[in-house]
Design a protein around this motif. Structure first.
Motif, PDB file in Angstrom:
ATOM      1  N   UNK A 223      -5.149 -11.658 -11.116  1.00 23.75           N
ATOM      2  CA  UNK A 223      -3.823 -11.040 -11.041  1.00 23.75           C
ATOM      3  C   UNK A 223      -2.843 -12.035 -10.430  1.00 23.75           C
ATOM      4  N   UNK A 224      -1.720 -12.216 -11.103  1.00 24.73           N
ATOM      5  CA  UNK A 224      -0.677 -13.142 -10.650  1.00 24.73           C
ATOM      6  C   UNK A 224       0.660 -12.428 -10.839  1.00 24.73           C
ATOM      7  N   UNK A 225       1.284 -11.983  -9.741  1.00 24.08           N
ATOM      8  CA  UNK A 225       2.523 -11.201  -9.834  1.00 24.08           C
ATOM      9  C   UNK A 225       3.567 -11.768  -8.889  1.00 24.08           C
ATOM     10  N   UNK A 246      -2.982  -4.267  -5.728  1.00 22.51           N
ATOM     11  CA  UNK A 246      -3.608  -5.323  -4.946  1.00 22.51           C
ATOM     12  C   UNK A 246      -4.311  -4.724  -3.738  1.00 22.51           C
ATOM     13  N   UNK A 247      -5.358  -5.360  -3.253  1.00 24.74           N
ATOM     14  CA  UNK A 247      -6.026  -4.878  -2.040  1.00 24.74           C
ATOM     15  C   UNK A 247      -5.045  -4.750  -0.875  1.00 24.74           C
ATOM     16  N   UNK A 248      -5.309  -3.805   0.008  1.00 23.32           N
ATOM     17  CA  UNK A 248      -4.487  -3.526   1.193  1.00 23.32           C
ATOM     18  C   UNK A 248      -3.169  -2.824   0.863  1.00 23.32           C
ATOM     19  N   UNK A 249      -3.012  -2.364  -0.395  1.00 24.62           N
ATOM     20  CA  UNK A 249      -1.822  -1.580  -0.716  1.00 24.62           C
ATOM     21  C   UNK A 249      -1.831  -0.270   0.072  1.00 24.62           C
ATOM     22  N   UNK A 250      -0.708   0.051   0.693  1.00 28.17           N
ATOM     23  CA  UNK A 250      -0.551   1.294   1.438  1.00 28.17           C
ATOM     24  C   UNK A 250       0.555   2.110   0.787  1.00 28.17           C
ATOM     25  N   UNK A 251       0.730   3.337   1.217  1.00 28.00           N
ATOM     26  CA  UNK A 251       1.847   4.149   0.740  1.00 28.00           C
ATOM     27  C   UNK A 251       2.711   4.578   1.915  1.00 28.00           C
ATOM     28  N   UNK A 252       3.998   4.679   1.648  1.00 31.55           N
ATOM     29  CA  UNK A 252       4.967   5.087   2.659  1.00 31.55           C
ATOM     30  C   UNK A 252       5.869   6.147   2.046  1.00 31.55           C
ATOM     31  N   UNK A 253       5.977   7.298   2.693  1.00 33.35           N
ATOM     32  CA  UNK A 253       6.798   8.394   2.178  1.00 33.35           C
ATOM     33  C   UNK A 253       8.169   8.391   2.828  1.00 33.35           C
ATOM     34  N   UNK A 326       5.191  -2.927  -3.895  1.00 35.62           N
ATOM     35  CA  UNK A 326       4.411  -3.504  -4.984  1.00 35.62           C
ATOM     36  C   UNK A 326       3.531  -2.423  -5.604  1.00 35.62           C
ATOM     37  N   UNK A 327       3.908  -1.995  -6.806  1.00 29.51           N
ATOM     38  CA  UNK A 327       3.140  -0.966  -7.495  1.00 29.51           C
ATOM     39  C   UNK A 327       4.047   0.094  -8.090  1.00 29.51           C
ATOM     40  N   UNK A 328       3.481   1.273  -8.338  1.00 24.56           N
ATOM     41  CA  UNK A 328       4.208   2.364  -8.989  1.00 24.56           C
ATOM     42  C   UNK A 328       4.832   3.291  -7.954  1.00 24.56           C
ATOM     43  N   UNK A 329       6.134   3.531  -8.071  1.00 22.42           N
ATOM     44  CA  UNK A 329       6.854   4.460  -7.209  1.00 22.42           C
ATOM     45  C   UNK A 329       6.771   5.855  -7.822  1.00 22.42           C
ATOM     46  N   UNK A 330       6.733   6.868  -6.972  1.00 18.83           N
ATOM     47  CA  UNK A 330       6.698   8.251  -7.458  1.00 18.83           C
ATOM     48  C   UNK A 330       7.626   9.127  -6.630  1.00 18.83           C
TER      49      UNK A 330
END
Length: 462
Positions: A223-225, A246-253, A326-330
């Protein structure tokens, strides 16, 4: 190949022909009911209708109007087609022959039914694609296929070494060209180090997997982003990872708040990390005949849209430390309407100290209320009843700078890009009626509407 040619590569791979050794699908749609020509049940109007005209072209110069230009609502022929009801007849004056038939056939299938079966991939069919694949996409591109397929593969058969993902700060066209010296995307400049010699990289992939040269190096990791951000920050860099997310991805509300008038601008709608308590509701009126417009140019200041009375805005305080998304927002949205059906759209932007409100990724998120339970069943909604909606806001790789703010906008139409919901609950393709909808957004303890941001800690990925 990219876009349409990305899709045809995957469909060819379904045949499992022994001569097919590897594929490089780029910027393809993937799921036609989630993006194009539908977004979660909402029919695309302008771009999909025009696409049928593009499909007949020999040269771009032969097109009668600029492809994808939202100003075509003022064009005498296309503007009429974008507004015409019933929807099934909308393209009669601008398309003909098999392209008109294709439009009419497609626009009658908003659900994930057998119409789309042959060009969609079940998990079983994905697993049967037993060949090296290199996926490429861009944060400024509308397509989600490459990232969606890569993450599905990872869930089904993780860590396969001959599966790659490359995502840059590119639009749809830039993913298909040799991205060495590309122009800006609206107010988002192309960082100097974002350039990739895509031709050389694709040749390296073919050298390794088509010609069998195991010493050929495709990229640093599977993966290269790219992470965009403020000039001079620790963003604007490529990161390498073993998988995606990616590893260590967290979520914040970030939770929605207001004093009951997020419609005013600048208003009292806020985004904070605090769960709401007894916040009052927000209201706005959505009139299909006065539909909220699609922005004229993407990735530019959206305030002309945000100031409208049919748009709610929720803005955070200035950030005190950078936030790397980094990733999908919801969006988890609790809402009600006094109609049997309606649409909910949302957009996240970065607000700069000078007031500009600019998107940092392609994020036209939306859902048609009758498909809130998924695209395999249709359920009109009980009027004046609170329902929970989960809306994808797109994929991003961006760092919000210290001193800048986050903003969420909520509205009920995005015209002419998407067909405005008539709010009647009638059959969509034949409906000629329309009803004004009174919309209510909830953000209290029992209904904590919020945006979910995927984040990576600073320095967690190199």
């Amino acid at each position: 190949g990219s876009s349409y040619l990305g899709s045809t590569q995957l469909l060819a791979a379904k045949s499992k022909h022994p001569a097919l050794k590897c594929i490089m699908p780029t910027a393809f749609i993937g799921d036609f009911t989630r993006l194009f020509p539908y977004m979660n049940g909402i029919p695309m109007r302008s771009l999909f209708m025009q696409w049928h005209k593009v499909a007949d072209l020999v040269r771009w110069d032969d097109l009668d109007a600029a492809y994808g230009d939202m100003a075509l609502v003022k064009h005498p022929a296309w503007g009429k087609a974008f507004r015409h009801r019933p929807l099934i007849e909308a393209a009669n004056e601008v398309l003909d022959g098999d392209k008109l038939t294709s439009w009419q056939d497609s626009i009658q299938h908003p659900m994930a039914d057998n119409f789309w079966r042959d060009i969609h991939f079940s998990d079983k069919e994905l697993l049967e694609l037993d060949l090296p694949i290199f996926f490429t996409d861009g944060w400024y591109d509308s397509t989600i296929g490459p990232i969606d397929f890569f993450t599905r593969f990872e869930a089904l058969n993780p860590n396969r070494p001959d599966r790659y993902l490359l995502v840059g700060p590119w639009n749809h066209y830039q993913t298909a060209t040799n991205s060495v010296d590309d122009p800006a995307n609206g107010d988002r400049p192309m960082p100097e180090n974002a350039a990739q010699d895509l031709v050389a990289q694709r040749l390296a992939f073919f050298e390794r997997y088509l010609k069998g040269n195991q010493s050929a190096k495709v990229q640093e990791n599977r993966v290269h982003v790219y992470i965009t951000g403020a000039k001079g920050s620790d963003a604007n860099r490529w990161i390498n990872a073993s998988t995606f997310p990616v590893p260590d991805t967290e979520t914040l509300n970030f939770y929605l708040h207001s004093e009951g008038d997020a419609r005013s601008f600048p208003g009292n709608g806020g985004l904070t990390l605090d769960v709401p308590g007894d916040d009052p509701k927000d209201h706005y009126v959505y009139d299909p005949s006065l539909a909220t417009p699609t922005e004229a140019e993407e990735f530019t200041d959206r305030r002309e849209i945000e100031i409208r009375s049919d748009v709610l805005t929720y803005t955070s305080a200035p950030l005190t430390k950078p936030l790397t998304i980094l990733g999908e927002l919801e969006l988890v949205l609790y809402a009600e309407t006094d109609c049997k059906d309606t649409d909910w759209f949302a957009q996240v932007t970065e607000v700069f100290p000078d007031g500009r409100s600019v998107a940092f990724h392609y994020g036209h998120g939306g859902v048609r209320a009758r498909y809130r339970k998924g695209l395999t069943e249709e359920n009109l909604i009980p009027e004046n009843t609170v329902n929970k909606f989960t809306i994808s806001l797109g994929l991003a790789g961006h760092q919000i700078a210290v001193g800048n703010k986050l903003r969420l906008s909520i509205f009920s139409s995005n015209f002419p890009l998407f067909d405005p919901n008539t709010n009647t609950g009638n059959e969509v393709v034949s409906d000629v009626e329309a009803k004004t909808a009174n919309q209510t957004i909830f953000h209290d303890k029992a209904h904590p509407s919020h945006v979910i941001f995927p984040i990576i800690p600073s320095g967690s990925v190199k």
